[in-house]
Design an enzyme around this catalytic site. Structure first.
Site, PDB file in Angstrom:
ATOM      1  CE1 TYR A 155      -3.635   2.529   0.448  1.00  0.00           C
ATOM      2  CE2 TYR A 155      -2.180   3.508   2.078  1.00  0.00           C
ATOM      3  CZ  TYR A 155      -3.285   3.596   1.259  1.00  0.00           C
ATOM      4  OH  TYR A 155      -4.037   4.739   1.237  1.00  0.00           O
ATOM      5  CD1 TRP A 161      -1.576   7.424  -1.037  1.00  0.00           C
ATOM      6  CD2 TRP A 161      -1.613   9.322  -2.227  1.00  0.00           C
ATOM      7  NE1 TRP A 161      -2.831   7.963  -0.928  1.00  0.00           N
ATOM      8  CE2 TRP A 161      -2.882   9.133  -1.638  1.00  0.00           C
ATOM      9  CE3 TRP A 161      -1.400  10.454  -3.010  1.00  0.00           C
ATOM     10  CZ2 TRP A 161      -3.936  10.027  -1.829  1.00  0.00           C
ATOM     11  CZ3 TRP A 161      -2.458  11.345  -3.189  1.00  0.00           C
ATOM     12  CH2 TRP A 161      -3.712  11.125  -2.609  1.00  0.00           C
TER      13      TRP A 161
HETATM   14  N1  LIG Z   1      -1.284  18.752   2.401  1.00  0.00           N
HETATM   15  C1  LIG Z   1      -1.749  17.498   2.356  1.00  0.00           C
HETATM   16  N2  LIG Z   1      -2.970  17.244   1.825  1.00  0.00           N
HETATM   17  C2  LIG Z   1      -3.456  15.974   1.809  1.00  0.00           C
HETATM   18  C3  LIG Z   1      -2.685  14.895   2.286  1.00  0.00           C
HETATM   19  C4  LIG Z   1      -1.400  15.178   2.847  1.00  0.00           C
HETATM   20  O1  LIG Z   1      -0.670  14.274   3.306  1.00  0.00           O
HETATM   21  N3  LIG Z   1      -0.977  16.484   2.854  1.00  0.00           N
HETATM   22  N4  LIG Z   1      -3.182  13.601   2.209  1.00  0.00           N
HETATM   23  C5  LIG Z   1      -4.287  13.334   1.294  1.00  0.00           C
HETATM   24  C6  LIG Z   1      -4.948  12.062   1.645  1.00  0.00           C
HETATM   25  S1  LIG Z   1      -4.170  10.600   1.224  1.00  0.00           S
HETATM   26  C7  LIG Z   1      -6.163  11.981   2.221  1.00  0.00           C
HETATM   27  S2  LIG Z   1      -6.904  10.452   2.476  1.00  0.00           S
HETATM   28  C8  LIG Z   1      -6.883  13.186   2.605  1.00  0.00           C
HETATM   29  C9  LIG Z   1      -7.418  13.024   4.026  1.00  0.00           C
HETATM   30  O2  LIG Z   1      -8.419  13.915   4.292  1.00  0.00           O
HETATM   31  P1  LIG Z   1      -8.970  13.991   5.790  1.00  0.00           P
HETATM   32  O3  LIG Z   1      -9.019  12.660   6.372  1.00  0.00           O
HETATM   33  O4  LIG Z   1     -10.221  14.770   5.762  1.00  0.00           O
HETATM   34  O5  LIG Z   1      -7.785  14.867   6.432  1.00  0.00           O
HETATM   35  P2  LIG Z   1      -7.184  15.085   7.884  1.00  0.00           P
HETATM   36  O6  LIG Z   1      -6.251  16.243   7.737  1.00  0.00           O
HETATM   37  O7  LIG Z   1      -6.622  13.839   8.419  1.00  0.00           O
HETATM   38  O8  LIG Z   1      -8.419  15.496   8.779  1.00  0.00           O
HETATM   39  C10 LIG Z   1      -9.233  16.609   8.473  1.00  0.00           C
HETATM   40  C11 LIG Z   1      -9.586  17.348   9.747  1.00  0.00           C
HETATM   41  O9  LIG Z   1     -10.471  16.591  10.565  1.00  0.00           O
HETATM   42  C12 LIG Z   1     -10.364  17.126  11.881  1.00  0.00           C
HETATM   43  N5  LIG Z   1     -10.757  16.136  12.885  1.00  0.00           N
HETATM   44  C13 LIG Z   1     -10.003  15.137  13.391  1.00  0.00           C
HETATM   45  N6  LIG Z   1     -10.700  14.437  14.300  1.00  0.00           N
HETATM   46  C14 LIG Z   1     -11.915  15.009  14.378  1.00  0.00           C
HETATM   47  C15 LIG Z   1     -13.091  14.718  15.134  1.00  0.00           C
HETATM   48  O10 LIG Z   1     -13.152  13.776  15.909  1.00  0.00           O
HETATM   49  N7  LIG Z   1     -14.161  15.513  14.924  1.00  0.00           N
HETATM   50  C16 LIG Z   1     -14.157  16.562  14.050  1.00  0.00           C
HETATM   51  N8  LIG Z   1     -15.271  17.263  13.884  1.00  0.00           N
HETATM   52  N9  LIG Z   1     -13.052  16.858  13.338  1.00  0.00           N
HETATM   53  C17 LIG Z   1     -11.951  16.094  13.486  1.00  0.00           C
HETATM   54  C18 LIG Z   1      -8.921  17.489  12.055  1.00  0.00           C
HETATM   55  O11 LIG Z   1      -8.804  18.686  12.803  1.00  0.00           O
HETATM   56  C19 LIG Z   1      -8.386  17.540  10.657  1.00  0.00           C
HETATM   57  O12 LIG Z   1      -7.660  18.715  10.324  1.00  0.00           O
HETATM   58  O13 LIG Z   1      -6.031  14.332   2.574  1.00  0.00           O
HETATM   59  C20 LIG Z   1      -5.322  14.459   1.339  1.00  0.00           C
HETATM   60  N10 LIG Z   1      -4.698  15.758   1.298  1.00  0.00           N
HETATM   61  N1  LIG Z   2      -1.845   8.443  12.364  1.00  0.00           N
HETATM   62  C1  LIG Z   2      -2.274   8.500  11.110  1.00  0.00           C
HETATM   63  N2  LIG Z   2      -1.732   7.703  10.170  1.00  0.00           N
HETATM   64  C2  LIG Z   2      -2.150   7.781   8.898  1.00  0.00           C
HETATM   65  C3  LIG Z   2      -3.170   8.680   8.520  1.00  0.00           C
HETATM   66  C4  LIG Z   2      -3.754   9.490   9.526  1.00  0.00           C
HETATM   67  O1  LIG Z   2      -4.684  10.284   9.276  1.00  0.00           O
HETATM   68  N3  LIG Z   2      -3.274   9.383  10.801  1.00  0.00           N
HETATM   69  N4  LIG Z   2      -3.573   8.754   7.207  1.00  0.00           N
HETATM   70  C5  LIG Z   2      -3.400   7.563   6.386  1.00  0.00           C
HETATM   71  C6  LIG Z   2      -3.620   7.837   4.971  1.00  0.00           C
HETATM   72  S1  LIG Z   2      -5.130   8.564   4.560  1.00  0.00           S
HETATM   73  C7  LIG Z   2      -2.751   7.463   4.001  1.00  0.00           C
HETATM   74  S2  LIG Z   2      -3.224   7.609   2.348  1.00  0.00           S
HETATM   75  C8  LIG Z   2      -1.438   6.859   4.318  1.00  0.00           C
HETATM   76  C9  LIG Z   2      -0.307   7.291   3.372  1.00  0.00           C
HETATM   77  O2  LIG Z   2       0.729   6.373   3.448  1.00  0.00           O
HETATM   78  P1  LIG Z   2       1.767   6.171   2.241  1.00  0.00           P
HETATM   79  O3  LIG Z   2       1.088   6.307   0.933  1.00  0.00           O
HETATM   80  O4  LIG Z   2       2.527   4.922   2.504  1.00  0.00           O
HETATM   81  O5  LIG Z   2       2.722   7.418   2.475  1.00  0.00           O
HETATM   82  P2  LIG Z   2       3.762   8.126   1.505  1.00  0.00           P
HETATM   83  O6  LIG Z   2       4.623   8.969   2.376  1.00  0.00           O
HETATM   84  O7  LIG Z   2       3.038   8.818   0.411  1.00  0.00           O
HETATM   85  O8  LIG Z   2       4.624   6.908   0.952  1.00  0.00           O
HETATM   86  C10 LIG Z   2       4.960   6.751  -0.378  1.00  0.00           C
HETATM   87  C11 LIG Z   2       6.361   6.182  -0.471  1.00  0.00           C
HETATM   88  O9  LIG Z   2       6.636   5.894  -1.826  1.00  0.00           O
HETATM   89  C12 LIG Z   2       7.955   6.334  -2.143  1.00  0.00           C
HETATM   90  N5  LIG Z   2       8.010   6.592  -3.592  1.00  0.00           N
HETATM   91  C13 LIG Z   2       7.709   7.725  -4.257  1.00  0.00           C
HETATM   92  N6  LIG Z   2       7.861   7.557  -5.579  1.00  0.00           N
HETATM   93  C14 LIG Z   2       8.263   6.273  -5.775  1.00  0.00           C
HETATM   94  C15 LIG Z   2       8.573   5.504  -6.940  1.00  0.00           C
HETATM   95  O10 LIG Z   2       8.497   5.961  -8.075  1.00  0.00           O
HETATM   96  N7  LIG Z   2       8.951   4.212  -6.741  1.00  0.00           N
HETATM   97  C16 LIG Z   2       9.056   3.672  -5.498  1.00  0.00           C
HETATM   98  N8  LIG Z   2       9.442   2.396  -5.407  1.00  0.00           N
HETATM   99  N9  LIG Z   2       8.758   4.380  -4.385  1.00  0.00           N
HETATM  100  C17 LIG Z   2       8.364   5.662  -4.523  1.00  0.00           C
HETATM  101  C18 LIG Z   2       8.147   7.559  -1.291  1.00  0.00           C
HETATM  102  O11 LIG Z   2       9.533   7.848  -1.127  1.00  0.00           O
HETATM  103  C19 LIG Z   2       7.427   7.148   0.005  1.00  0.00           C
HETATM  104  O12 LIG Z   2       8.300   6.529   0.893  1.00  0.00           O
HETATM  105  O13 LIG Z   2      -1.085   7.188   5.669  1.00  0.00           O
HETATM  106  C20 LIG Z   2      -2.093   6.799   6.606  1.00  0.00           C
HETATM  107  N10 LIG Z   2      -1.587   6.963   7.954  1.00  0.00           N
HETATM  108 MO   LIG Z   3      -5.205   8.864   2.245  1.00  0.00          MO
END
Ligand SMILES: Nc1nc2c(c(=O)[nH]1)N[C@H]1C(S)=C(S)[C@@H](COP(=O)(O)OP(=O)(O)OC[C@H]3O[C@@H](n4cnc5c(=O)[nH]c(N)nc54)[C@H](O)[C@@H]3O)O[C@H]1N2
Ligand SMILES: Nc1nc2c(c(=O)[nH]1)N[C@H]1C(S)=C(S)[C@@H](COP(=O)(O)OP(=O)(O)OC[C@H]3O[C@@H](n4cnc5c(=O)[nH]c(N)nc54)[C@H](O)[C@@H]3O)O[C@H]1N2
Ligand SMILES: [Mo]
Length: 768
Positions: free
Chosen positions: A109, A111
């Site tokens: 898993y 991104w």
């Molecule tokens: N800059 C940036 N943007 C991203 C990402 C990133 O890594 N960096 N990741 C992307 C990805 S993979 C995803 S899945 C999305 C995730 O999108 P989300 O899951 O919506 O993002 P989060 O920032 O984890 O949470 C959004 C907000 O929910 C609020 N929150 C947390 N717990 C609670 C609660 O119990 N109640 C309420 N009402 N609010 C709460 C937090 O304050 C938080 O800022 O974001 C995407 N966008």
């Molecule tokens: N506590 C907590 N944990 C969370 C979350 C949260 O809200 N709270 N959010 C979750 C969510 S929504 C998500 S989506 C996950 C994200 O979790 P990941 O998707 O695992 O996070 P990334 O940091 O995007 O990891 C991507 C990796 O791929 C590598 N990479 C980039 N390009 C390439 C390539 O071309 N080839 C190879 N082989 N590698 C490459 C990067 O260096 C990096 O290490 O985290 C989850 N974890």
């Molecule tokens: Mo995500």
């Protein structure tokens, strides 16, 4: 000196060149709101943490495959590509012939990077399929609870995510936006695959200017951009379901619910109504009951419910709310609440999920097919729900529940990861470290020495997008980008495609894997197939050569989309939902029938393990929010300039309310220790009244930097996943619980250990 050439990333398209002083970036000229995350690219591209040569963990090289507690603690030995490929291929062959392909876990898993061909997930899955298959993973860390729950409730998750109202429709028609989790500006720059023109910041500014009333329900004020005037309801984290039930009860008690809508379009409202009235359990879920749990005033809850009934109201829930124990409940309760308002399917009314979670939710571009690398067929049927990785490795043979099924964990001998960082994304990292001692072999393709690479046995250096050619676009994007090569690969880094082609060759599967094409031939092939599909839809596109020379092709703009619910509302018999009843299931007989105590048949408030009312809060009184970082994408490019500029005392900043800081003698800039009974990390204190008292915010993504300090490992850098729980959201969905953890924080009095993640691991020479 080279000229600027086009490229793309998950946070947007941009221009790049390899200049006299290294990599330089510029926003795409047509992007109205470029993401500051492009600022991480220059510093990360040739950083000391790039993996420059294939490397083998010393203990594995000397003793051969087998479980080992040295993973993540050992040093590495650099080897030639020939040697690395031979070692990896021999080991893959040993495992598949002795234990069967099911013993290979290739869920992998993550991104990875933008780019349709070099997408590491597709590459690794295609390769493992070509050599006989692998144990896979299902769903994602983003929305797993919703992806499993929503088919039971509305038939199709896309009804509330990708086929819901657009932002322009909300701006035009909505009078009141009730945003649980807010609409965080930091998140709307990102879509998997990229976004050429960022429209959502402009939509949000227009929302503010249009005078739409906004209720921000979140523990953090910064979950709504400053361009949007909002009333802040600083809810206690993890209690939104109680608040929603209190709102629903108020509608019911005051006769403000839409009985005609509930009758015609919903199933099982009566059971939910009885629950609100406390008939089965004697607990009336009124505003006063809710207020005592969620920390808001009962009078404010009543007033908000009345306003919701008076207005055209759009209820949104961010994905974060379901990334927690019982995460199914706020999504289901939000739908029940919106159903009681009777506006589902009306313009600007109803329910939406993930508005503010990602750039493409609510955006207007067409959801067109994109060029995609076919993954082939997986001959192994075993899979895990993605967040069960540690359980899989620790407990082979154990049974567990999942969406009405009883499944068992296969016995894994080899783990292959390409394009993800489980030591970023998984919960309870100390437990994951234990799990990673179990397999015989861990192989990782990585551009950087991430914590996952450091916990591997065979590390193969992968290129970054700047070092190769690709096609870039995300869902609802406005251009397909010709991602040109901008720099030579660092050290001996190779494309994932090259790595898997060599391995496939050694394992007798190269014809299946490569189909005889080199990279450029694949790009032309994928583009050609995509072009035929566009042709069939009546969209003219240029030849590959013209596209490549122009640097991008504009994708056709979208028509205002009709939502799935609009069709359903117009004629529920002709357009039934894909639920057993064809309607919105406020109570689901199927879910009730599974008999899971942690996810009964209708929305309920179930107190989680980690919430401020829990017993454990006596020892760990603060609720940590581990949300997405504003300064990077997950853990990617954490060594880059924009991410590093956001650190405090060299660690990830933890936001603390002034009252909580004062009570602990903490001042801004202090190094603090955040801890609970799962683990501990260091962070830099940032004091702000923009968080609710009793709440900390430590975003995800600081590279895990374990220091063995006697009491168990401490992350010196501030990764919150040493604190979060690895238990599932519920038995129904098996989603992750990353968003919340009960913790305590203290000022560090001794000299903090250094952050080691900025240098390569032991045995690997620094480049200068
Ligand atoms: N800059 C940036 N943007 C991203 C990402 C990133 O890594 N960096 N990741 C992307 C990805 S993979 C995803 S899945 C999305 C995730 O999108 P989300 O899951 O919506 O993002 P989060 O920032 O984890 O949470 C959004 C907000 O929910 C609020 N929150 C947390 N717990 C609670 C609660 O119990 N109640 C309420 N009402 N609010 C709460 C937090 O304050 C938080 O800022 O974001 C995407 N966008
Ligand atoms: N506590 C907590 N944990 C969370 C979350 C949260 O809200 N709270 N959010 C979750 C969510 S929504 C998500 S989506 C996950 C994200 O979790 P990941 O998707 O695992 O996070 P990334 O940091 O995007 O990891 C991507 C990796 O791929 C590598 N990479 C980039 N390009 C390439 C390539 O071309 N080839 C190879 N082989 N590698 C490459 C990067 O260096 C990096 O290490 O985290 C989850 N974890
Ligand atoms: Mo995500």
């Amino acid at each position: 000196m080279s000229t600027f050439s086009p490229t793309s990333s998950h946070w947007g398209a941009f221009l790049v060149r390899d200049g006299a002083n290294g990599i330089e970036v510029r926003p795409h000229p047509d992007d109205p709101a470029p993401s500051p995350l492009i600022g991480n690219v220059p510093g990360a591209a040739r950083h000391a943490t790039r993996v420059r040569r294939p490397a083998i963990r010393r203990g594995w090289l000397e003793d051969g495959p087998g479980p080992s507690a040295a993973r993540g603690r050992d040093s590495f030995v650099e080897v030639s590509w020939d040697e690395a490929i031979a070692l990896a291929a021999t080991e893959l062959d040993r495992v598949r012939s002795r234990h069967g392909n099911q013993a290979i876990f290739g869920g992998s898993y993550g991104w990875s990077s933008a780019g349709r061909f070099h997408h590491a997930q597709s590459q690794v899955h295609r390769f493992l399929n070509a050599i006989g298959g692998y144990t896979s993973s299902r769903n994602n860390y983003s929305q797993a609870a919703s992806l499993v729950l929503l088919p039971h409730v509305v038939g199709d998750a896309n009804a509330v995510i990708r086929r819901g109202s657009t932002w322009p429709s909300v701006i035009e028609n909505t009078e009141l936006l009730v945003a649980f989790g807010g609409v965080p500006g930091k998140n709307v720059m990102v879509t998997p695959g990229g976004v050429t023109r960022h429209h959502t910041p402009g939509h949000l500014a227009a929302l503010g200017a249009a005078g739409v009333e906004v209720a921000l329900v979140s523990p953090l004020r910064e979950d709504m951009p400053e361009t949007v005037p909002a009333r802040w309801y600083p809810v206690v984290p993890a209690t939104d379901t109680a608040l929603m039930l209190g709102l629903a009860h108020t509608l019911l008690a005051e006769g403000l619910h839409d009985t005609a809508f509930l009758h015609r379009y919903c199933a099982g409202f009566d059971t939910f109504r009885d629950h609100l009235l406390g008939r089965p359990d004697g607990v009336v879920k009124d505003a006063a009951w809710a207020a005592a749990i969620c920390g808001l005033d009962a009078a404010d809850i009543v007033e908000l419910a009345r306003k919701m009934a008076r207005s055209r109201t759009f209820v949104t829930v961010t994905w974060s709310l379901q990334r927690a124990e019982h995460g199914e409940q706020p999504v289901w309760a939000g739908i029940a609440l919106a159903a009681m308002l009777g506006q589902i399917g009306l313009p600007g009314g109803g329910f939406g999920h993930g508005y503010g979670s990602m750039a493409d939710v609510g955006d207007t571009g067409l959801d067109l097919p994109l060029p995609t690398l076919p993954q082939g067929h997986n001959a192994v049927r075993a899979f895990i729900p993605v967040a069960r990785i540690a359980d899989l490795l620790l407990h082979p043979g154990d049974e567990y529940d999942y969406d009405g099924e009883r499944l068992a964990y296969p016995d894994i001998r080899l783990v292959y990861w390409a394009g993800g960082n489980p030591f970023h994304h998984h919960q309870d990292l100390n437990r994951l470290r234990e799990a990673f001692t179990r397999p015989d072999t861990v192989i990782v393709n990585e551009p950087h020495w991430t914590a996952t690479a450091r916990h591997a046995d065979i590390v193969l250096p992968a290129t970054i997008p700047l070092e190769r050619e690709d096609l870039g676009a995300g869902r609802r994007d406005s251009s397909l980008i010709a991602m040109h090569r901008a720099m030579d690969p660092v050290g001996e880094a190779r494309d994932d495609y090259w790595i898997f082609s060599r391995l496939a060759e050694r394992l007798g599967a190269d014809k299946t894997f490569t189909e005889g094409r080199d990279t450029r031939q694949w790009l032309e092939h994928l583009y050609g197939r995509w072009r035929e599909g566009m042709d069939r839809r009546g969209h003219d596109t240029p030849s590959f050569a013209e596209f490549w020379a122009a640097g991008e092709v504009r994708l056709p703009p979208g028509e205002p989309q009709r939502t799935l619910f609009a069709d359903f509302r117009a004629d529920p018999e002709a357009h039934p939902l894909r639920t057993p009843s064809g309607r919105i299931e406020i109570t689901s007989a199927a879910v009730a029938g599974f008999g899971y105590p942690d996810c009964p048949g209708h929305p309920v408030w179930l107190p989680p393990e980690d919430w401020p009312g829990a017993e454990k809060a006596a020892r760990f009184p603060l609720l940590l929010i581990a949300n997405q970082p504003a300064t990077r994408l997950h853990s990617q490019l954490d060594v880059g300039g924009f991410s590093q500029a956001g650190k405090v005392a060299g660690r990830e900043p933890v936001r603390i309310h002034p009252d909580d800081a004062k009570a602990r003698g903490i001042v801004g800039g202090d190094v603090v220790r955040v801890f609970n009974d799962r683990g501990a990390c260091l962070a830099g204190a940032l004091i702000t009244d923009q968080v609710r008292p009793g709440v900390l915010r430590l975003p995800t993504g600081a590279w895990f930097d374990p220091v063995d300090d006697g009491d168990g490992p401490l992350c010196a850098h501030g990764n919150p996943n040493v604190l979060t729980s690895d238990r599932p959201t519920s038995r129904l969905t098996q989603g992750c619980r990353g968003q919340h953890a009960l913790v305590e924080v203290e000022r560090l009095t001794e000299e903090p250990p250094p952050v080691n993640m900025l240098a390569p691991p032991a045995g690997i020479p620094s480049p200068d």
